[in-house]
Scaffold this motif. Structure first.
Motif, PDB file in Angstrom:
ATOM      1  N   LYS A  96     -14.967  -2.001 -84.741  1.00 59.81           N
ATOM      2  CA  LYS A  96     -15.391  -3.205 -85.473  1.00 59.81           C
ATOM      3  C   LYS A  96     -16.354  -2.879 -86.607  1.00 59.81           C
ATOM      4  N   GLY A 119     -14.247   0.855 -88.474  1.00 59.96           N
ATOM      5  CA  GLY A 119     -12.811   0.807 -88.708  1.00 59.96           C
ATOM      6  C   GLY A 119     -12.014   1.906 -88.036  1.00 59.96           C
ATOM      7  N   LYS A 120     -12.664   3.036 -87.773  1.00 53.39           N
ATOM      8  CA  LYS A 120     -11.969   4.137 -87.111  1.00 53.39           C
ATOM      9  C   LYS A 120     -12.994   5.129 -86.588  1.00 53.39           C
ATOM     10  N   GLU A 127      -7.951   3.617 -84.837  1.00 48.98           N
ATOM     11  CA  GLU A 127      -8.113   2.906 -86.100  1.00 48.98           C
ATOM     12  C   GLU A 127      -7.907   1.423 -85.858  1.00 48.98           C
ATOM     13  N   LYS A 128      -8.766   0.632 -86.466  1.00 46.19           N
ATOM     14  CA  LYS A 128      -8.604  -0.824 -86.443  1.00 46.19           C
ATOM     15  C   LYS A 128      -7.532  -1.165 -87.471  1.00 46.19           C
TER      16      LYS A 128
END
Length: 152
Positions: A112, A115-116, A139-140
């Motif tokens: 969150k 991102g990764k 990864e998001k």
């Protein structure tokens, strides 16, 4: 003396070959990242349902040796899991490893905020059934987190 040198050479070769064979049974950090980077466009192209079905397929293209894709929503609910279909639909946000590390909570927080990333924890290896040190890359991607880990 020559016999002894031959013996040592043979022992060295045997250790080298067995280590190489064992290493080939495990995925690498580069392969885990590549699998996630392959899975994300697959979701975008095929859609969630078809992609998750392929990720869950034990003979599919997203399972390689001890590596598999798993997908979580942003609350920790498992949407796909290549090694254990029984986890699909379960919320793992409070799950801890054998050392009481809240690794899913940490994974969610990093995904969150950044991102990764990578996270280390202990988890049962699906090929050996032994608890081993695992590193997972994630990864998001929109409202999901796509992940793949390697056993060390």
């Amino acid at each position: 003396m020559r016999s002894f040198i031959k013996f040592l050479a043979l022992m060295f070769f045997s250790v080298f070959v067995s280590h190489s064979v064992l290493a080939a049974d495990h995925g690498t950090t580069q392969e885990a990242e590549a699998m996630v980077k392959k899975a994300i466009p697959y979701i975008k192209t095929k859609g969630n349902e078809a992609a998750y079905s392929e990720f869950n397929n034990a003979t599919g293209s997203f399972i390689d040796r001890d590596m598999y894709i798993f997908v979580l929503d942003l609350n920790g609910k498992v949407l796909a899991h290549g090694a254990n279909a029984k986890l699909i639909g379960k919320n793992l946000s409070t799950l801890k490893d054998v050392d009481e590390k809240p690794f899913i909570e940490e994974l969610l927080a990093i995904a969150k905020s950044k991102g990764k990333g990578w996270i280390d924890y202990k988890w049962p290896n699906p090929t050996t059934k032994v608890i081993e040190l695992k590193s997972t890359y994630f990864e998001k991607n929109g409202d999901v987190i796509v992940a793949c880990g390697i056993y060390k």
